[in-house]
Scaffold this motif. Structure first.
Motif, PDB file in Angstrom:
ATOM      1  N   ALA A 197     -63.779   2.335  11.783  1.00  0.00           N
ATOM      2  CA  ALA A 197     -63.549   0.914  11.551  1.00  0.00           C
ATOM      3  C   ALA A 197     -62.057   0.591  11.551  1.00  0.00           C
ATOM      4  CB  ALA A 197     -64.190   0.482  10.233  1.00  0.00           C
ATOM      5  N   PHE A 198     -61.283   1.420  10.859  1.00  0.00           N
ATOM      6  CA  PHE A 198     -59.837   1.179  10.826  1.00  0.00           C
ATOM      7  C   PHE A 198     -59.199   1.471  12.181  1.00  0.00           C
ATOM      8  CE2 PHE A 198     -60.465   1.490   6.169  1.00  0.00           C
ATOM      9  CZ  PHE A 198     -59.876   0.288   5.828  1.00  0.00           C
ATOM     10  N   ASP A 199     -59.711   2.449  12.907  1.00  0.00           N
ATOM     11  CA  ASP A 199     -59.207   2.717  14.250  1.00  0.00           C
ATOM     12  C   ASP A 199     -59.438   1.520  15.178  1.00  0.00           C
ATOM     13  OD1 ASP A 199     -58.351   5.238  13.551  1.00  0.00           O
ATOM     14  OD2 ASP A 199     -60.106   6.277  14.401  1.00  0.00           O
ATOM     15  N   CYS A 200     -60.487   0.760  14.894  1.00  0.00           N
ATOM     16  CA  CYS A 200     -60.813  -0.421  15.696  1.00  0.00           C
ATOM     17  C   CYS A 200     -60.040  -1.658  15.261  1.00  0.00           C
ATOM     18  CB  CYS A 200     -62.307  -0.703  15.629  1.00  0.00           C
ATOM     19  SG  CYS A 200     -63.327   0.504  16.517  1.00  0.00           S
ATOM     20  N   GLY A 201     -59.228  -1.523  14.218  1.00  0.00           N
ATOM     21  CA  GLY A 201     -58.396  -2.645  13.789  1.00  0.00           C
ATOM     22  C   GLY A 201     -58.838  -3.358  12.535  1.00  0.00           C
ATOM     23  N   ALA A 202     -59.825  -2.806  11.835  1.00  0.00           N
ATOM     24  CA  ALA A 202     -60.281  -3.447  10.601  1.00  0.00           C
ATOM     25  C   ALA A 202     -59.147  -3.552   9.593  1.00  0.00           C
ATOM     26  CB  ALA A 202     -61.446  -2.668   9.988  1.00  0.00           C
ATOM     27  N   PHE A 203     -59.104  -4.659   8.895  1.00  0.00           N
ATOM     28  CA  PHE A 203     -58.121  -4.884   7.840  1.00  0.00           C
ATOM     29  C   PHE A 203     -58.552  -4.174   6.559  1.00  0.00           C
ATOM     30  CE2 PHE A 203     -56.504  -7.340   4.247  1.00  0.00           C
ATOM     31  CZ  PHE A 203     -55.179  -7.545   4.583  1.00  0.00           C
ATOM     32  N   ALA A 204     -59.851  -4.184   6.319  1.00  0.00           N
ATOM     33  CA  ALA A 204     -60.461  -3.530   5.160  1.00  0.00           C
ATOM     34  C   ALA A 204     -61.916  -3.288   5.499  1.00  0.00           C
ATOM     35  CB  ALA A 204     -60.327  -4.396   3.903  1.00  0.00           C
ATOM     36  N   VAL A 205     -62.625  -2.561   4.650  1.00  0.00           N
ATOM     37  CA  VAL A 205     -64.053  -2.328   4.868  1.00  0.00           C
ATOM     38  C   VAL A 205     -64.831  -2.714   3.614  1.00  0.00           C
ATOM     39  CG1 VAL A 205     -63.725  -0.501   6.577  1.00  0.00           C
ATOM     40  CG2 VAL A 205     -63.902   0.102   4.149  1.00  0.00           C
ATOM     41  N   VAL A 206     -66.057  -3.170   3.845  1.00  0.00           N
ATOM     42  CA  VAL A 206     -66.993  -3.442   2.751  1.00  0.00           C
ATOM     43  C   VAL A 206     -68.157  -2.474   2.887  1.00  0.00           C
ATOM     44  CG1 VAL A 206     -68.542  -5.103   1.665  1.00  0.00           C
ATOM     45  CG2 VAL A 206     -66.401  -5.901   2.706  1.00  0.00           C
ATOM     46  N   ILE A 207     -68.472  -1.767   1.807  1.00  0.00           N
ATOM     47  CA  ILE A 207     -69.615  -0.856   1.804  1.00  0.00           C
ATOM     48  C   ILE A 207     -70.499  -1.196   0.616  1.00  0.00           C
ATOM     49  CG2 ILE A 207     -70.393   1.544   1.687  1.00  0.00           C
ATOM     50  CD1 ILE A 207     -67.817   2.380   2.989  1.00  0.00           C
ATOM     51  N   GLY A 208     -71.787  -1.334   0.894  1.00  0.00           N
ATOM     52  CA  GLY A 208     -72.736  -1.663  -0.160  1.00  0.00           C
ATOM     53  C   GLY A 208     -73.790  -0.604  -0.346  1.00  0.00           C
ATOM     54  N   ASN A 209     -74.831  -0.626   0.503  1.00  0.00           N
ATOM     55  CA  ASN A 209     -75.986   0.258   0.318  1.00  0.00           C
ATOM     56  C   ASN A 209     -75.634   1.730   0.222  1.00  0.00           C
ATOM     57  OD1 ASN A 209     -78.299  -1.326   0.007  1.00  0.00           O
ATOM     58  ND2 ASN A 209     -78.404  -1.763   2.189  1.00  0.00           N
ATOM     59  N   ALA A 210     -74.655   2.172   0.975  1.00  0.00           N
ATOM     60  CA  ALA A 210     -74.303   3.595   0.962  1.00  0.00           C
ATOM     61  C   ALA A 210     -73.725   4.026  -0.374  1.00  0.00           C
ATOM     62  CB  ALA A 210     -73.307   3.899   2.082  1.00  0.00           C
ATOM     63  N   ILE A 211     -73.269   3.048  -1.180  1.00  0.00           N
ATOM     64  CA  ILE A 211     -72.676   3.365  -2.488  1.00  0.00           C
ATOM     65  C   ILE A 211     -73.554   2.888  -3.632  1.00  0.00           C
ATOM     66  CG2 ILE A 211     -70.709   2.940  -4.027  1.00  0.00           C
ATOM     67  CD1 ILE A 211     -68.937   2.744  -1.562  1.00  0.00           C
ATOM     68  N   THR A 212     -73.956   1.621  -3.593  1.00  0.00           N
ATOM     69  CA  THR A 212     -74.666   1.032  -4.730  1.00  0.00           C
ATOM     70  C   THR A 212     -76.138   0.751  -4.458  1.00  0.00           C
ATOM     71  OG1 THR A 212     -73.989  -1.207  -4.059  1.00  0.00           O
ATOM     72  CG2 THR A 212     -72.560  -0.031  -5.611  1.00  0.00           C
ATOM     73  N   GLY A 213     -76.625   1.109  -3.268  1.00  0.00           N
ATOM     74  CA  GLY A 213     -78.027   0.833  -2.925  1.00  0.00           C
ATOM     75  C   GLY A 213     -78.970   1.879  -3.481  1.00  0.00           C
ATOM     76  N   VAL A 214     -79.014   1.995  -4.788  1.00  0.00           N
ATOM     77  CA  VAL A 214     -79.807   3.041  -5.430  1.00  0.00           C
ATOM     78  C   VAL A 214     -81.281   2.933  -5.070  1.00  0.00           C
ATOM     79  CG1 VAL A 214     -80.484   4.053  -7.640  1.00  0.00           C
ATOM     80  CG2 VAL A 214     -78.156   3.188  -7.322  1.00  0.00           C
ATOM     81  N   ASP A 215     -81.827   1.726  -5.049  1.00  0.00           N
ATOM     82  CA  ASP A 215     -83.243   1.541  -4.717  1.00  0.00           C
ATOM     83  C   ASP A 215     -83.549   2.109  -3.332  1.00  0.00           C
ATOM     84  OD1 ASP A 215     -84.269  -0.735  -6.888  1.00  0.00           O
ATOM     85  OD2 ASP A 215     -82.147  -0.881  -6.385  1.00  0.00           O
ATOM     86  N   ASN A 216     -82.714   1.748  -2.351  1.00  0.00           N
ATOM     87  CA  ASN A 216     -82.925   2.235  -0.988  1.00  0.00           C
ATOM     88  C   ASN A 216     -82.750   3.746  -0.883  1.00  0.00           C
ATOM     89  OD1 ASN A 216     -83.504  -0.258   0.136  1.00  0.00           O
ATOM     90  ND2 ASN A 216     -81.369  -0.718   0.571  1.00  0.00           N
ATOM     91  N   LEU A 217     -81.770   4.265  -1.606  1.00  0.00           N
ATOM     92  CA  LEU A 217     -81.520   5.701  -1.551  1.00  0.00           C
ATOM     93  C   LEU A 217     -82.694   6.500  -2.114  1.00  0.00           C
ATOM     94  CD1 LEU A 217     -77.767   5.728  -2.607  1.00  0.00           C
ATOM     95  CD2 LEU A 217     -78.677   6.372  -0.374  1.00  0.00           C
TER      96      LEU A 217
END
Length: 234
Positions: A197-217
């Motif tokens: 993402a940063f290599d593609c020029g992203a300013f920042a990243v948002v991550i949800g399910n991979a960190i806080t998606g306990v139900d899905n995990l």
């Protein structure tokens, strides 16, 4: 660039949310997720609903990107769909308001251009556009005047539903054309995804399910159990 966004350059924003009906969908638990994010290096958090935003703001110092999901029958737009929703996000203490800025019709046919003008004149809050396509991102930045673009909705609108992986191409194309922050969100699930993402020029990243998606995990791992996988049972 708005200084609130500059603080997040090159950083991780953790989306601290829980699905409706989950035991985790309580303000105090969402706030605990946000505290963990802050303590472990996040530069901001993305929080849904006024009650959760208020609870989080009382616990952390990093910026809160606030949204208000309101699902209805008359429109597919549900992320901060109206000015009233944006106003509630602001009153609850969010530092930034994020809104769906796709080309889809909003509830009561409210226009995004008008909502943004109202936010500017009445709330004076930084605003971020959740978009799904290059065209939506360019319009949000160049015509409507958002402060940042977030690729949240790529893969979740009718014309992008074929996209099932992080939309790095969307990030790259927008980052090359825009001077405002382009933030990558959507299906990021590994350190390799973040690097790309940063290599593609992203300013920042948002991550949800991979960190806080306990139900899905839990469901993901439970689905791999022998009892739930007939193909593995001999």
């Amino acid at each position: 660039m708005n200084t609130i966004f500059e603080k997040g350059r090159g950083g991780l924003i953790v989306s601290c949310q829980a699905p409706a009906g989950s035991p985790l969908a309580k303000p105090e638990i969402i706030a605990a997720f946000a505290e963990v994010a802050e303590q472990n290096g996040a530069v901001g958090v993305r929080i849904d609903a006024p009650e959760n935003i208020s609870a989080v703001k009382s616990k952390i110092k990093i910026p809160v990107l606030g949204i208000y999901k309101i699902v209805g029958d008359q429109s597919e737009v549900y992320i901060t769909p109206t000015f009233n929703a944006a106003q509630q996000v602001a009153v609850s203490g969010a530092d930034i308001i994020a809104l769906d800025a796709t080309f889809r019709t909003r509830p009561n046919d409210e226009k995004i251009e008008k909502i943004v003008r109202q936010i500017r004149s009445q709330l004076n809050q930084p605003i971020a556009a959740d978009i799904a396509t290059v065209e939506e991102g360019l319009k949000a930045a160049e015509e409507i005047g958002f402060d940042a673009i977030i690729t949240t909705l790529s893969g979740y609108t009718e014309n992008t539903k074929h996209i099932v992986k992080p939309d790095f191409e969307l990030v790259e194309r927008l980052a090359k054309k825009l001077s405002i922050p382009v933030i990558c969100e959507g299906r990021l699930s590994s350190a390799e995804d973040v690097k790309r993402a940063f290599d593609c020029g992203a300013f920042a990243v948002v991550i949800g399910n991979a960190i806080t998606g306990v139900d899905n995990l839990v469901r993901k791992f439970a689905a791999a159990l022998p009892a739930n996988n007939k193909a593995s049972v001999r």
